[in-house]
Each structure stands twice: as C-alpha cells, then as structure tokens.
Design a protein around this motif. Sequence first.
Motif, PDB file in Angstrom:
ATOM      1  N   GLU A 174      -2.923 -71.790  -9.611  1.00  0.00           N
ATOM      2  CA  GLU A 174      -1.689 -72.424  -9.165  1.00  0.00           C
ATOM      3  C   GLU A 174      -1.770 -73.943  -9.343  1.00  0.00           C
ATOM      4  O   GLU A 174      -2.849 -74.532  -9.294  1.00  0.00           O
ATOM      5  N   CYS A 178       1.988 -70.941 -11.792  1.00  0.00           N
ATOM      6  CA  CYS A 178       0.815 -70.082 -11.702  1.00  0.00           C
ATOM      7  C   CYS A 178       0.492 -69.612 -13.112  1.00  0.00           C
ATOM      8  O   CYS A 178       1.246 -68.822 -13.688  1.00  0.00           O
ATOM      9  N   TRP A 197       4.630 -64.572  -4.867  1.00  0.00           N
ATOM     10  CA  TRP A 197       4.199 -65.794  -4.190  1.00  0.00           C
ATOM     11  C   TRP A 197       4.082 -65.497  -2.701  1.00  0.00           C
ATOM     12  O   TRP A 197       4.990 -64.911  -2.109  1.00  0.00           O
ATOM     13  N   CYS A 210      -0.306 -67.421  -5.599  1.00  0.00           N
ATOM     14  CA  CYS A 210       0.331 -66.435  -6.452  1.00  0.00           C
ATOM     15  C   CYS A 210      -0.588 -65.223  -6.530  1.00  0.00           C
ATOM     16  O   CYS A 210      -1.805 -65.328  -6.329  1.00  0.00           O
TER      17      CYS A 210
END
Length: 125
Positions: A6, A22, A36, A96
Amino acid sequence: QVQLVESGGGLVQAGGSLRLSCAASKRTFSNFGMGWFRQAPGKERELVATMTWAGIRTYYADSVKGRFTISRDNAKNTLYLQMSILKPEDTAVYYCAASIFGDRVITSATMYDYWGQGTQVTVSS
C-alpha cells in the motif's frame, strides 16, 4: 503467494482527500477479489470497501458510502481507494487484501488470503 504494497497514506485535514494505492506482485491480480480494511487504535479491523475481480460488484461500509470509491486497474495490478470528505474518525491504518474468491463480494476478513503491511491515514480536525 501474492505480495501487496500500500501507499498514499498521510496526514490530511478534515474535509480533504487522499488516494490510496495497493500494488500487487502478480499478474494473476486480475483473478482476485480485493478489499480495503482499516484499523484504528484500540479497535477491531473493519471492512471499508470490496470489489470483485472484474470490478463489476462493489460493497461499501455505511460509514464511507458516498465519500470513498474503490477501483482497480488490472493492467497495472493495482487497487485504489479514493477517499474524499475525510473525517477525523477515518483515522486508521488502511490495509488492502486479496481473496481467491474473485467473483464474490467478500466482507469477512477471514476470507482474504493475502494482506499488505498497511498505510497510515491521519485526519486532523
């Protein structure tokens, strides 16, 4: 194995915007459902948004609907989270995650197979 990295976190004033990215290590990124999540100090990790592999179906937590947008660019192996009208309560580490169940909207963290290391988002009042 899929590695997720990320970026894009930082400090922003309330009402401002940030875009998180990401980056995935594998070209098979396009097969994965992506999500997320975020975790604030002293709180449990919570879902923010999810997207199926083709980006056709999405899901948002009520707390971010109308303010956050999840998107993906499978050609770039990258997932995004555009965050607008940020509030102090959005302050958290954002992660993520990738799920092998790419055709489903996955809302449970336990169904995700790979996680990034997280990026800090701090919203000042």
